[in-house]
Enzyme design. Sequence first.
Site, PDB file in Angstrom:
ATOM      1  N   CYS A 139       7.975  12.116 -16.806  1.00 45.05           N
ATOM      2  CA  CYS A 139       8.629  10.674 -17.016  1.00 45.05           C
ATOM      3  C   CYS A 139       8.371  10.400 -18.064  1.00 45.05           C
ATOM      4  O   CYS A 139       9.188   8.939 -18.430  1.00 45.05           O
ATOM      5  CB  CYS A 139       8.804  10.109 -16.003  1.00 45.05           C
ATOM      6  N   LYS A 157       9.440  11.195   1.908  1.00 46.43           N
ATOM      7  CA  LYS A 157      10.202  12.445   1.686  1.00 46.43           C
ATOM      8  C   LYS A 157      10.266  12.781   0.249  1.00 46.43           C
ATOM      9  O   LYS A 157      10.603  12.370  -0.769  1.00 46.43           O
ATOM     10  CB  LYS A 157      12.027  11.563   1.613  1.00 46.43           C
ATOM     11  N   GLU A 181      10.274   3.238 -10.102  1.00 47.70           N
ATOM     12  CA  GLU A 181       9.356   3.918 -10.861  1.00 47.70           C
ATOM     13  C   GLU A 181      10.684   4.657 -11.962  1.00 47.70           C
ATOM     14  O   GLU A 181      10.813   5.716 -10.669  1.00 47.70           O
ATOM     15  CB  GLU A 181       8.477   4.760 -10.700  1.00 47.70           C
ATOM     16  N   GLU A 190      17.616  10.028 -21.860  1.00 48.57           N
ATOM     17  CA  GLU A 190      16.174  10.573 -20.770  1.00 48.57           C
ATOM     18  C   GLU A 190      16.915  12.493 -20.858  1.00 48.57           C
ATOM     19  O   GLU A 190      17.849  12.863 -19.630  1.00 48.57           O
ATOM     20  CB  GLU A 190      15.650  10.423 -19.711  1.00 48.57           C
TER      21      GLU A 190
HETATM   22  P1  NAD Z   1      16.586  11.926  -8.528  1.00 51.60           P
HETATM   23  O1  NAD Z   1      16.548  10.289  -8.536  1.00 51.60           O
HETATM   24  O2  NAD Z   1      17.499  12.796  -8.855  1.00 51.60           O
HETATM   25  O3  NAD Z   1      15.626  12.403  -7.158  1.00 51.60           O
HETATM   26  C1  NAD Z   1      14.347  11.810  -7.101  1.00 51.60           C
HETATM   27  C2  NAD Z   1      14.358  11.299  -5.762  1.00 51.60           C
HETATM   28  O4  NAD Z   1      15.630  10.995  -4.445  1.00 51.60           O
HETATM   29  C3  NAD Z   1      14.364  12.344  -4.163  1.00 51.60           C
HETATM   30  O5  NAD Z   1      13.887  12.690  -3.558  1.00 51.60           O
HETATM   31  C4  NAD Z   1      15.676  12.765  -4.035  1.00 51.60           C
HETATM   32  O6  NAD Z   1      16.125  13.722  -3.173  1.00 51.60           O
HETATM   33  C5  NAD Z   1      16.084  11.784  -3.753  1.00 51.60           C
HETATM   34  N1  NAD Z   1      17.591  10.750  -3.922  1.00 51.60           N
HETATM   35  C6  NAD Z   1      18.529  10.877  -4.635  1.00 51.60           C
HETATM   36  N2  NAD Z   1      19.634  10.854  -4.657  1.00 51.60           N
HETATM   37  C7  NAD Z   1      19.170   9.192  -3.893  1.00 51.60           C
HETATM   38  C8  NAD Z   1      19.533   8.700  -3.343  1.00 51.60           C
HETATM   39  N3  NAD Z   1      21.143   8.388  -3.473  1.00 51.60           N
HETATM   40  N4  NAD Z   1      19.129   7.474  -1.747  1.00 51.60           N
HETATM   41  C9  NAD Z   1      17.913   7.537  -2.117  1.00 51.60           C
HETATM   42  N5  NAD Z   1      17.189   8.658  -2.330  1.00 51.60           N
HETATM   43  C10 NAD Z   1      18.065   9.708  -3.506  1.00 51.60           C
HETATM   44  O7  NAD Z   1      15.040  12.095  -9.399  1.00 51.60           O
HETATM   45  P2  NAD Z   1      14.848  14.165 -10.255  1.00 51.60           P
HETATM   46  O8  NAD Z   1      15.671  15.063 -10.912  1.00 51.60           O
HETATM   47  O9  NAD Z   1      13.992  14.378  -9.295  1.00 51.60           O
HETATM   48  O10 NAD Z   1      13.381  13.485 -10.927  1.00 51.60           O
HETATM   49  C11 NAD Z   1      13.751  13.768 -11.880  1.00 51.60           C
HETATM   50  C12 NAD Z   1      13.523  11.216 -12.567  1.00 51.60           C
HETATM   51  O11 NAD Z   1      12.570  11.122 -12.097  1.00 51.60           O
HETATM   52  C13 NAD Z   1      13.578  11.332 -14.389  1.00 51.60           C
HETATM   53  O12 NAD Z   1      14.684  10.537 -14.273  1.00 51.60           O
HETATM   54  C14 NAD Z   1      11.625  10.986 -14.581  1.00 51.60           C
HETATM   55  O13 NAD Z   1      11.775  10.256 -15.640  1.00 51.60           O
HETATM   56  C15 NAD Z   1      11.696  10.557 -13.326  1.00 51.60           C
HETATM   57  N6  NAD Z   1       9.937   9.969 -12.897  1.00 51.60           N
HETATM   58  C16 NAD Z   1       9.642   8.604 -13.112  1.00 51.60           C
HETATM   59  C17 NAD Z   1       8.506   8.561 -12.812  1.00 51.60           C
HETATM   60  C18 NAD Z   1       7.747   7.180 -13.156  1.00 51.60           C
HETATM   61  O14 NAD Z   1       6.707   6.820 -12.286  1.00 51.60           O
HETATM   62  N7  NAD Z   1       8.078   6.423 -13.714  1.00 51.60           N
HETATM   63  C19 NAD Z   1       7.412   9.458 -12.437  1.00 51.60           C
HETATM   64  C20 NAD Z   1       7.886  10.824 -11.837  1.00 51.60           C
HETATM   65  C21 NAD Z   1       9.463  11.436 -12.231  1.00 51.60           C
END
Ligand code: NAD
Length: 488
Positions: A301, A193, A267, A398
């Site tokens: 990230c 997804k 991650e 963050e």
């Molecule tokens: P987010 O957690 O809001 O969303 C990430 C994904 O999870 C999206 O596809 C979203 O639709 C889905 N999602 C949202 N709520 C959910 C739930 N309750 N259950 C299951 N899935 C759900 O994050 P974001 O704003 O899209 O991305 C930014 C974050 O991602 C930042 O915190 C960044 O640091 C992190 N990130 C980490 C890495 C890594 O490798 N550690 C890499 C890229 C981004």
Amino acid sequence: MNKTKTLKFDTNWSYSPAPESIDYIELKDRYGLFIDGNFTSSKGGNYFDTINPANEEKLSEVSEANEKDVDKAVQAARQAYEKVWSKMKPSERGKYIFRIARIIQEQAREFAVIESLDGGKPIRESRDIDIPLAAAHFFYYAGWADKLDYAFPGRSTKSLGVAGQIIPWNFPLLMAAWKIAPALAAGNTVVLKPAETTPLTALKLAEVIREADVPPGVVNIITGGGETGKMLVKHPDVNKVAFTGSTEVGKFIMKTLAGSGKRYTLELGGKAANIIFEDAAINQAVEGIVDAIFFNQGHVCCAGSRLYVQESVAKEVISKLKDRMNTLVIGDPLDKNTDIGAINSRMQLEKICKYVDIGKKEGGSIYQPSCTLPEKGFWYVPTLFADVSQSHRIVQEEIFGPVLAIQTFRTVDEVISKANNTPYGLSGGVWTDKGSKLFKVTKEIRAGVIWANTFNKFDPGSPFGGYKESGIGREGGVEGLHSYVELV
Ligand code: NAD
């Protein structure tokens, strides 16, 4: 399809516009869900728009998967796992993965343009980093498919089954590659997804998967928001959850999966320390700071969002950094001169604005180069805060935007303790001429990756992942394969 307009910004540097053409990009008006090798409409019939964050124009609309769709996708993945993929000769699996890699390379330009249109990142980044690295991940893991016994000497491997994979919006195709490639190489099937604001390259990847003749159901790509993600995590027939995203959602997933017996890797967020010692090559380090936090709008990230400069060189570093900030080109993501593109969404822009207000209220001294941003689209200027302290929220939390918090330090031990003093532990950077300092600092900072005299360098062979609230498990390299097998 609507064309992006070339944006004009008042920067000190002016280049002639060099926009990448979008004439050859074909986007459908509407996308279905990719399940069992076909695009199908969602059971609920709901669609949502995906827009270009540089001008807020609609690019396309995509299906919102509901519970029935998620179930259908998981069942397709299960059937494909039981009947085809887990029974296939590993070298044959490898051939399909190699094929995906080659087609991504062939269509790299289209992928790069769509990534920049849908996500707002500069074409230079999507063209030179995201897409080549995504292809490299498929190549790398294709090579492992028939060598799993060598990856874990003395052990044999068993695939896990169906992997439910959820990714964020900052590196859409690359994150899809990080997830899909090792899972397939290890013999699993997947339901992926993508994030709701950047579904288009994942849907293009679905087309590539079909073109590569990957058996139906081996890769399923379903679109939707957090609710769809939740359904995937909770589905009883998913054996492993691989999540990349915020720490908040990661914690929720961990709680949801507790006691379920499902495997998971998380991650999550980061707040990387970028440390500049007085003996560092200063000009190189200043460029490293810019790369670490300002390129890609700080939507990384592992972004070096906390800068620690040794006191004796702080004045010089900050002055050179401000000069460099004034030369950064903010503008049309499709322009090849652009350093900083659009913020991915209105929500993310509001979050950045909120944190900058917090930084001001906490007493930080703010610096922003002057430039006029257009009214349409989501934009933020590169921003630095000096006079902050370790307890400030902009140092601890963050932001995920182009906002840098600067502190000074005097001793090695002091900077190590400051660098470790956040809930995160994803990445870091150290700039010094002295090998002994590099070894001491990199050994004592609790972060999954630490770059020495560089920043944001990636390779598919090298594992990536976090300590503390930055996550659990590793992706990339042999460790990334380990996350998708049981060792017997
Ligand atoms: P987010 O957690 O809001 O969303 C990430 C994904 O999870 C999206 O596809 C979203 O639709 C889905 N999602 C949202 N709520 C959910 C739930 N309750 N259950 C299951 N899935 C759900 O994050 P974001 O704003 O899209 O991305 C930014 C974050 O991602 C930042 O915190 C960044 O640091 C992190 N990130 C980490 C890495 C890594 O490798 N550690 C890499 C890229 C981004």
